[in-house]
Design an enzyme around this catalytic site. Structure first.
Site, PDB file in Angstrom:
ATOM      1  N   CYS A   1      -4.177   5.371  -1.971  1.00 30.52           N
ATOM      2  CA  CYS A   1      -4.609   4.120  -3.585  1.00 30.52           C
ATOM      3  C   CYS A   1      -4.254   5.156  -4.108  1.00 30.52           C
ATOM      4  CB  CYS A   1      -6.020   3.428  -2.718  1.00 30.52           C
ATOM      5  SG  CYS A   1      -7.068   2.549  -4.376  1.00 30.52           S
TER       6      CYS A   1
ATOM      7  N   HIS B   1      -7.907  -0.754   8.834  1.00 28.47           N
ATOM      8  CA  HIS B   1      -6.936   0.039   7.941  1.00 28.47           C
ATOM      9  C   HIS B   1      -7.046   1.531   7.760  1.00 28.47           C
ATOM     10  CE1 HIS B   1      -4.565  -0.548   3.859  1.00 28.47           C
ATOM     11  NE2 HIS B   1      -5.385   0.083   3.792  1.00 28.47           N
TER      12      HIS B   1
ATOM     13  N   ASP C   1       1.041  -1.532  -0.258  1.00 31.45           N
ATOM     14  CA  ASP C   1      -0.125  -0.165  -0.115  1.00 31.45           C
ATOM     15  C   ASP C   1       1.258   1.033  -0.118  1.00 31.45           C
ATOM     16  OD1 ASP C   1      -2.107   1.240  -0.048  1.00 31.45           O
ATOM     17  OD2 ASP C   1      -2.947   1.066   2.119  1.00 31.45           O
TER      18      ASP C   1
ATOM     19  N   ASN D   1      -0.766   5.897   5.123  1.00 31.13           N
ATOM     20  CA  ASN D   1      -1.845   4.379   6.206  1.00 31.13           C
ATOM     21  C   ASN D   1      -0.599   5.129   7.090  1.00 31.13           C
ATOM     22  OD1 ASN D   1      -1.047   2.172   3.437  1.00 31.13           O
ATOM     23  ND2 ASN D   1      -2.388   1.979   4.997  1.00 31.13           N
TER      24      ASN D   1
ATOM     25  N   HIS E   1      -5.942   4.975   6.831  1.00 37.12           N
ATOM     26  CA  HIS E   1      -6.002   6.223   6.620  1.00 37.12           C
ATOM     27  C   HIS E   1      -4.641   7.452   7.122  1.00 37.12           C
ATOM     28  CE1 HIS E   1      -3.871   3.866   2.181  1.00 37.12           C
ATOM     29  NE2 HIS E   1      -4.955   3.493   3.008  1.00 37.12           N
TER      30      HIS E   1
HETATM   31  P1  HMG Z   1      -9.457  -3.744 -15.722  1.00 39.72           P
HETATM   32  O1  HMG Z   1      -8.957  -4.302 -17.524  1.00 39.72           O
HETATM   33  O2  HMG Z   1     -10.778  -5.309 -16.425  1.00 39.72           O
HETATM   34  O3  HMG Z   1      -9.068  -6.801 -16.171  1.00 39.72           O
HETATM   35  O4  HMG Z   1      -8.940  -4.910 -15.120  1.00 39.72           O
HETATM   36  P2  HMG Z   1      -9.284  -7.718 -18.055  1.00 39.72           P
HETATM   37  O5  HMG Z   1      -8.678  -8.970 -17.563  1.00 39.72           O
HETATM   38  O6  HMG Z   1     -10.229  -7.261 -18.756  1.00 39.72           O
HETATM   39  O7  HMG Z   1      -7.501  -7.341 -18.592  1.00 39.72           O
HETATM   40  C1  HMG Z   1      -6.918  -5.854 -18.267  1.00 39.72           C
HETATM   41  C2  HMG Z   1      -5.434  -6.342 -18.878  1.00 39.72           C
HETATM   42  O8  HMG Z   1      -4.954  -6.696 -17.247  1.00 39.72           O
HETATM   43  C3  HMG Z   1      -4.764  -7.753 -19.949  1.00 39.72           C
HETATM   44  O9  HMG Z   1      -4.223  -6.907 -20.049  1.00 39.72           O
HETATM   45  C4  HMG Z   1      -5.443  -8.326 -18.449  1.00 39.72           C
HETATM   46  O10 HMG Z   1      -4.181  -9.629 -19.511  1.00 39.72           O
HETATM   47  C5  HMG Z   1      -4.334  -7.891 -17.580  1.00 39.72           C
HETATM   48  P3  HMG Z   1      -3.933  -6.790 -21.805  1.00 39.72           P
HETATM   49  O11 HMG Z   1      -4.675  -7.197 -22.476  1.00 39.72           O
HETATM   50  O12 HMG Z   1      -4.981  -5.490 -21.673  1.00 39.72           O
HETATM   51  O13 HMG Z   1      -2.663  -6.439 -21.997  1.00 39.72           O
HETATM   52  N1  HMG Z   1      -4.543  -8.271 -16.502  1.00 39.72           N
HETATM   53  C6  HMG Z   1      -3.794  -8.834 -15.281  1.00 39.72           C
HETATM   54  N2  HMG Z   1      -1.553  -8.564 -15.308  1.00 39.72           N
HETATM   55  C7  HMG Z   1      -0.991  -8.702 -14.510  1.00 39.72           C
HETATM   56  N3  HMG Z   1      -1.938  -9.789 -13.055  1.00 39.72           N
HETATM   57  C8  HMG Z   1      -3.595  -9.619 -13.228  1.00 39.72           C
HETATM   58  C9  HMG Z   1      -3.757  -8.985 -14.119  1.00 39.72           C
HETATM   59  N4  HMG Z   1      -5.728  -9.078 -14.881  1.00 39.72           N
HETATM   60  C10 HMG Z   1      -5.593  -8.624 -15.863  1.00 39.72           C
HETATM   61  N5  HMG Z   1      -3.890 -10.158 -12.387  1.00 39.72           N
HETATM   62  C11 HMG Z   1      -8.170  -5.797 -12.638  1.00 39.72           C
HETATM   63  C12 HMG Z   1      -8.978  -5.804 -13.699  1.00 39.72           C
HETATM   64  C13 HMG Z   1      -8.405  -6.369 -11.256  1.00 39.72           C
HETATM   65  C14 HMG Z   1      -6.727  -6.379 -12.861  1.00 39.72           C
HETATM   66  C15 HMG Z   1      -7.079  -4.219 -13.165  1.00 39.72           C
HETATM   67  O14 HMG Z   1      -8.611  -3.171 -12.274  1.00 39.72           O
HETATM   68  C16 HMG Z   1      -6.805  -3.945 -11.748  1.00 39.72           C
HETATM   69  O15 HMG Z   1      -5.539  -4.363 -12.275  1.00 39.72           O
HETATM   70  N6  HMG Z   1      -6.641  -2.978 -10.491  1.00 39.72           N
HETATM   71  C17 HMG Z   1      -5.792  -3.004  -9.289  1.00 39.72           C
HETATM   72  C18 HMG Z   1      -5.960  -2.429  -8.147  1.00 39.72           C
HETATM   73  C19 HMG Z   1      -4.885  -1.902  -7.289  1.00 39.72           C
HETATM   74  O16 HMG Z   1      -4.111  -2.691  -7.094  1.00 39.72           O
HETATM   75  N7  HMG Z   1      -5.326  -1.127  -6.565  1.00 39.72           N
HETATM   76  C20 HMG Z   1      -5.187  -0.679  -5.668  1.00 39.72           C
HETATM   77  C21 HMG Z   1      -5.408  -1.426  -4.782  1.00 39.72           C
HETATM   78  S1  HMG Z   1      -7.045  -1.956  -3.264  1.00 39.72           S
HETATM   79  C22 HMG Z   1      -6.378  -0.216  -2.063  1.00 39.72           C
HETATM   80  O17 HMG Z   1      -5.202   0.722  -2.236  1.00 39.72           O
HETATM   81  C23 HMG Z   1      -6.923  -0.174  -0.769  1.00 39.72           C
HETATM   82  C24 HMG Z   1      -6.318  -1.164   0.111  1.00 39.72           C
HETATM   83  O18 HMG Z   1      -5.029  -0.584   1.315  1.00 39.72           O
HETATM   84  C25 HMG Z   1      -7.569  -1.037   1.661  1.00 39.72           C
HETATM   85  C26 HMG Z   1      -8.478   0.725   1.716  1.00 39.72           C
HETATM   86  O19 HMG Z   1      -7.600   1.474   1.312  1.00 39.72           O
HETATM   87  O20 HMG Z   1      -9.006   0.873   1.452  1.00 39.72           O
HETATM   88  C27 HMG Z   1      -6.967  -2.127  -0.418  1.00 39.72           C
HETATM   89 MG    MG Z   2      -5.118   1.083   1.914  1.00 34.50          MG
END
Ligand code: HMG
Ligand code: MG
Length: 285
Positions: free
Chosen positions: A238, A205, A14, A247, A207
């Site tokens: 995020c 969790h 994070d 955080n 921030h």
């Molecule tokens: P999408 O675009 O809807 O998915 O993304 P897709 O299935 O259509 O795939 C799009 C592209 O991503 C494709 O590649 C896939 O191959 C690739 P392209 O054909 O365009 O070259 N792909 C992947 N590549 C690597 N690893 C994977 C993967 N999946 C698809 N696993 C998806 C959907 C969920 C993948 C995208 O929206 C994403 O990666 N989001 C990440 C969001 C993220 O990490 N956010 C931050 C974390 S959450 C947070 O910080 C909050 C937290 O701390 C708690 C809080 O504070 O509230 C946890």
């Molecule tokens: Mg967070």
């Protein structure tokens, strides 16, 4: 014996995910190893997400390949879908986290699907995890306020938390993503969630954008929560929560808990040094 608290370090994930400047994989590996040396026993190392969405964590597999795996330390990774889960397994990750949101807008912006679709995506992950003996943590984001749609109702949070619990998540981390919640909002949210999920299965969790994270942690302590997420140096934010800051700093959490008489088994001086090193690294990166 003093009450034990688990401090769950999310800095390498994070803390770094939103960092625009390049950070060498070797520096990420050293950070994880240094955190384990401080006594942290739960460390979130990286995410197996799309590199187009979160470029900073595109080296997740290399980080996992490079870290020392200390006995007694659990190394976690975020996995949003089956593809991420499979990549994590290939990198010998044994503890993963799925992440949902309590508002539809945040779910769409963060993982490009509705809340219901996200829970459906988690089902095959849960099944594969059960088969492989992998533990799954669940996150609920925006537990009091969403950056896109405003106030979030406690019942909406309780509903998603209960669904993650029913899916088999061993722990549900309640993400106050924006860092702007006041303690009364956290109190109302926890009252609703605890009716559906026992406090011992919940983590806080927080921030710290507006500086209430420690007060919010105190509210959570009073509700019986005993696991808190934090990021060394107060790093992070995020990419899909504009305006949110880092955080709550792990150093502040540990100091506060020790002052209250809780045990963490964490060496605070060593942790402060790691905090200083990582902040220096980021300012030079
Ligand atoms: P999408 O675009 O809807 O998915 O993304 P897709 O299935 O259509 O795939 C799009 C592209 O991503 C494709 O590649 C896939 O191959 C690739 P392209 O054909 O365009 O070259 N792909 C992947 N590549 C690597 N690893 C994977 C993967 N999946 C698809 N696993 C998806 C959907 C969920 C993948 C995208 O929206 C994403 O990666 N989001 C990440 C969001 C993220 O990490 N956010 C931050 C974390 S959450 C947070 O910080 C909050 C937290 O701390 C708690 C809080 O504070 O509230 C946890
Ligand atoms: Mg967070």
């Amino acid at each position: 014996m003093a009450d034990q608290i688990t401090v769950f370090e999310v800095g390498p994930r994070d803390g770094l995910q939103n960092e625009k400047r390049p950070i060498a994989t070797t520096d990420k590996i050293s950070l994880v190893n240094d955190l384990a040396d401080c006594g942290l026993r739960q460390i979130e190392v990286s995410s197996f997400v799309s590199p187009k969405w979160v470029p900073q964590l595109a080296d997740a597999a290399d980080v996992f390949a490079g870290i020392e795996r200390c006995p007694g330390v659990t190394y976690w990774a975020l996995t949003p879908n089956q593809r991420g889960f499979d990549a994590a397994r290939a990198a010998e990750v044994s503890h993963v986290a799925v992440f949902a949101a309590a508002s539809e807008d945040f779910s769409q912006r963060n993982i490009n699907c509705s809340i219901a679709e996200s829970l459906q995506r988690f089902e095959p992950i849960m099944a594969a995890a059960r088969e492989a003996g992998v533990s799954v943590r669940g996150y609920v984001s925006v537990v009091t306020e969403c950056p896109y749609s405003g106030a979030v109702s406690p019942d909406a949070v309780a509903d998603v938390a209960a669904k993650l619990h029913a899916l088999g998540c061993t722990e549900i981390s309640l993400g106050e993503t924006l860092g702007r919640a006041r303690p009364d909002a956290v109190d109302a949210m926890l009252r609703a969630v605890i009716e559906r999920v026992p406090a011992e299965r919940l983590a806080g969790h927080f921030h710290d954008t507006d500086g209430y994270a420690i007060d919010n942690l105190d509210v959570a302590l009073s509700h019986g929560l005993r696991t808190f997420d934090a990021a060394v140096g107060g790093l992070g934010g995020c990419p899909y929560a504009p305006g949110a800051s880092g955080n709550v700093a792990t150093e502040r959490v540990v100091e506060h808990l020790h002052t209250l008489g809780y045990e963490t088994d964490i060496d605070l001086d060593a942790l402060r040094s790691v905090g200083r090193r990582v902040k220096a690294l980021l300012s030079k990166a």
